[in-house]
Design an enzyme around this catalytic site. Structure first.
Site, PDB file in Angstrom:
ATOM      1  N   LYS A 143       0.808  -1.235   0.000  1.00 36.97           N
ATOM      2  CA  LYS A 143       0.000   0.000   0.000  1.00 36.97           C
ATOM      3  C   LYS A 143       0.836   1.278   0.000  1.00 36.97           C
ATOM      4  CE  LYS A 143      -3.889  -2.398   1.925  1.00 36.97           C
ATOM      5  NZ  LYS A 143      -4.934  -2.533   2.921  1.00 36.97           N
ATOM      6  N   ASP A 182      -9.924   1.998   2.728  1.00 36.12           N
ATOM      7  CA  ASP A 182      -9.896   1.251   3.998  1.00 36.12           C
ATOM      8  C   ASP A 182     -10.467   2.098   5.144  1.00 36.12           C
ATOM      9  OD1 ASP A 182      -8.781  -1.144   3.093  1.00 36.12           O
ATOM     10  OD2 ASP A 182      -6.724  -0.444   3.386  1.00 36.12           O
TER      11      ASP A 182
HETATM   12  P1  NAP Z   1       1.728  -4.248   6.385  1.00 42.43           P
HETATM   13  O1  NAP Z   1       1.769  -2.881   5.828  1.00 42.43           O
HETATM   14  O2  NAP Z   1       2.683  -5.272   5.882  1.00 42.43           O
HETATM   15  O3  NAP Z   1       1.899  -4.102   7.981  1.00 42.43           O
HETATM   16  C1  NAP Z   1       2.092  -5.242   8.801  1.00 42.43           C
HETATM   17  C2  NAP Z   1       1.980  -4.842  10.268  1.00 42.43           C
HETATM   18  O4  NAP Z   1       2.083  -6.044  11.049  1.00 42.43           O
HETATM   19  C3  NAP Z   1       3.093  -3.903  10.756  1.00 42.43           C
HETATM   20  O5  NAP Z   1       2.587  -3.094  11.781  1.00 42.43           O
HETATM   21  C4  NAP Z   1       4.121  -4.895  11.318  1.00 42.43           C
HETATM   22  O6  NAP Z   1       4.951  -4.344  12.343  1.00 42.43           O
HETATM   23  C5  NAP Z   1       3.193  -5.912  11.950  1.00 42.43           C
HETATM   24  N1  NAP Z   1       3.831  -7.223  12.088  1.00 42.43           N
HETATM   25  C6  NAP Z   1       4.133  -8.096  11.095  1.00 42.43           C
HETATM   26  N2  NAP Z   1       4.694  -9.208  11.631  1.00 42.43           N
HETATM   27  C7  NAP Z   1       4.753  -9.002  12.972  1.00 42.43           C
HETATM   28  C8  NAP Z   1       5.232  -9.800  14.050  1.00 42.43           C
HETATM   29  N3  NAP Z   1       5.733 -11.024  13.878  1.00 42.43           N
HETATM   30  N4  NAP Z   1       5.137  -9.293  15.300  1.00 42.43           N
HETATM   31  C9  NAP Z   1       4.590  -8.056  15.509  1.00 42.43           C
HETATM   32  N5  NAP Z   1       4.108  -7.258  14.524  1.00 42.43           N
HETATM   33  C10 NAP Z   1       4.202  -7.735  13.263  1.00 42.43           C
HETATM   34  O7  NAP Z   1       0.275  -4.927   6.190  1.00 42.43           O
HETATM   35  P2  NAP Z   1      -1.145  -4.178   6.066  1.00 42.43           P
HETATM   36  O8  NAP Z   1      -1.463  -3.889   4.660  1.00 42.43           O
HETATM   37  O9  NAP Z   1      -1.181  -3.099   7.069  1.00 42.43           O
HETATM   38  O10 NAP Z   1      -2.149  -5.364   6.524  1.00 42.43           O
HETATM   39  C11 NAP Z   1      -2.182  -5.789   7.866  1.00 42.43           C
HETATM   40  C12 NAP Z   1      -3.303  -6.811   8.072  1.00 42.43           C
HETATM   41  O11 NAP Z   1      -4.573  -6.197   7.857  1.00 42.43           O
HETATM   42  C13 NAP Z   1      -3.222  -7.981   7.102  1.00 42.43           C
HETATM   43  O12 NAP Z   1      -3.529  -9.139   7.817  1.00 42.43           O
HETATM   44  C14 NAP Z   1      -4.303  -7.688   6.084  1.00 42.43           C
HETATM   45  O13 NAP Z   1      -4.832  -8.872   5.516  1.00 42.43           O
HETATM   46  C15 NAP Z   1      -5.339  -6.996   6.953  1.00 42.43           C
HETATM   47  N6  NAP Z   1      -6.236  -6.098   6.160  1.00 42.43           N
HETATM   48  C16 NAP Z   1      -7.524  -6.498   5.982  1.00 42.43           C
HETATM   49  C17 NAP Z   1      -8.395  -5.671   5.276  1.00 42.43           C
HETATM   50  C18 NAP Z   1      -9.801  -6.112   5.089  1.00 42.43           C
HETATM   51  O14 NAP Z   1     -10.427  -5.683   4.122  1.00 42.43           O
HETATM   52  N7  NAP Z   1     -10.344  -6.898   5.971  1.00 42.43           N
HETATM   53  C19 NAP Z   1      -7.967  -4.458   4.745  1.00 42.43           C
HETATM   54  C20 NAP Z   1      -6.642  -4.088   4.958  1.00 42.43           C
HETATM   55  C21 NAP Z   1      -5.782  -4.933   5.666  1.00 42.43           C
HETATM   56  P3  NAP Z   1       6.344  -3.590  11.975  1.00 42.43           P
HETATM   57  O15 NAP Z   1       5.958  -2.198  11.563  1.00 42.43           O
HETATM   58  O16 NAP Z   1       7.134  -3.638  13.218  1.00 42.43           O
HETATM   59  O17 NAP Z   1       6.966  -4.378  10.841  1.00 42.43           O
END
Ligand code: NAP
Length: 297
Positions: free
Chosen positions: A81, A117
């Site tokens: 994103k 979102d």
């Molecule tokens: P992203 O930009 O890759 O961000 C990932 C987040 O998770 C960051 O805050 C990261 O922390 C944290 N993280 C990853 N692995 C971790 C671990 N082992 N321990 C602690 N924190 C960890 O992903 P995103 O786009 O924000 O999406 C995040 C989630 O929301 C996904 O599961 C996605 O499927 C879901 N989502 C769902 C919808 C829906 O329509 N339902 C819409 C949007 C997103 P760091 O910053 O420290 O790396």
């Protein structure tokens, strides 16, 4: 499908042609194609919505190839994103304010970026808990990620009473907190407690803040795999909490929260409403929500 398919698209056209997509890594789990296709069909358009596996670093190339292949637009999911925002020619206010792009429209040779979102989440919370986001004190797990940061900024725009931003990498949550303060109505920032606070994703600071929280938003990517642990220790949960996990199936966190007496919701309602808003950007009209919703059960 992968980027290689896009490169040879002209030689192997699909029938009906692919004109919309969701790009991500991983993307196989995405329910977007199944949810969007019936709404597209209901409009009478002969086009396919496909899932494209795109590796980190390849987003700009992918977006270029899609434009050349005459795509109408694309959804963007984990972890692209921020890269998608960089690749756009123009951003609407939501994408600019929320700092991430989850929807792209190709029009007149330009790439337009949107973020559905945040607005979609406002609708989802109203549907899931019959309450307005702006009336809640929120704590966001994963507030430094694309979705978490966008929702944090949406909470600031809504004027939520408290916004606690928890992230494994604290500096990212601190940067989001700074942005939130600029988006927040200034007269609300004053008061006996910090209205906007960044904390590490650790038990002790989380325990301190959960007492003053109504809604926990789980926005880390932990839980995408069924074997993943819960990002919040079950011992920290208490029945006054609403727990919203953005992952769109029931996770270990949601099961533990249900057992603790919390009201819970998974990410399906957000998926539905962010998708409906994306659809409106592409087609200039609202989709058939019932057709979309039917695919999510
Ligand atoms: P992203 O930009 O890759 O961000 C990932 C987040 O998770 C960051 O805050 C990261 O922390 C944290 N993280 C990853 N692995 C971790 C671990 N082992 N321990 C602690 N924190 C960890 O992903 P995103 O786009 O924000 O999406 C995040 C989630 O929301 C996904 O599961 C996605 O499927 C879901 N989502 C769902 C919808 C829906 O329509 N339902 C819409 C949007 C997103 P760091 O910053 O420290 O790396």
């Amino acid at each position: 499908m992968t980027l290689d398919h896009l490169k040879t698209w002209a030689d192997q056209p699909l029938d009906p042609p692919a004109r919309l997509a969701v790009i991500g890594d991983p993307v196989r789990h995405s329910k977007s194609p199944a949810m969007m296709q019936p709404a597209i069909d209901a409009l009478g358009h002969s086009l396919q919505y496909v899932a494209l596996q795109v590796a980190e670093g390849a987003v700009a190339t992918c977006i270029d190839l899609m434009r050349q292949a005459d795509f109408l637009g694309t959804n963007v999911t984990v972890p692209h994103k921020f890269a998608a925002l960089e690749a756009c020619d123009e951003l609407d206010e939501s994408a600019r304010q929320l700092g991430a792009v989850n929807t792209i429209l190709f029009q007149d040779g330009l790439t337009y970026g949107f973020n559905t979102d945040g607005p979609g989440y406002v609708r989802a919370i109203r549907e899931d808990f019959q309450i307005d986001l702006r009336d809640l004190r929120v704590l966001i797990l994963g507030a430094g990620g694309g979705a978490g940061a966008a929702l944090a900024r949406q909470c600031a725009l809504e004027g939520c009473e408290r916004i606690v931003l928890a992230n494994r990498t604290l500096e990212k949550a601190e940067a989001v907190a700074r942005d939130c303060r600029t988006l927040y109505r200034s007269e609300h920032l004053e008061g006996p407690m910090d209205r906007i606070l960044a904390i590490p994703l650790e038990d002790l600071p989380l325990r301190e803040q959960l007492e003053f929280t109504d809604l926990v938003i789980q926005a880390t990517s932990i839980g995408l795999k069924p074997t993943d642990p819960s990002p919040l220790s079950p011992s920290l949960l208490s029945p006054h909490l609403l727990v919203s996990d953005l992952i769109y199936r029931d996770t270990k966190l949601l099961r533990a929260a249900h057992q603790a007496g919390c009201r819970i919701a998974n990410g399906q309602t957000l998926l539905l409403h962010q998708g409906a808003l994306a659809f409106t950007h592409w087609f200039g009209q609202e989709p058939d929500l019932r057709a979309m919703r039917a695919c999510l059960t």
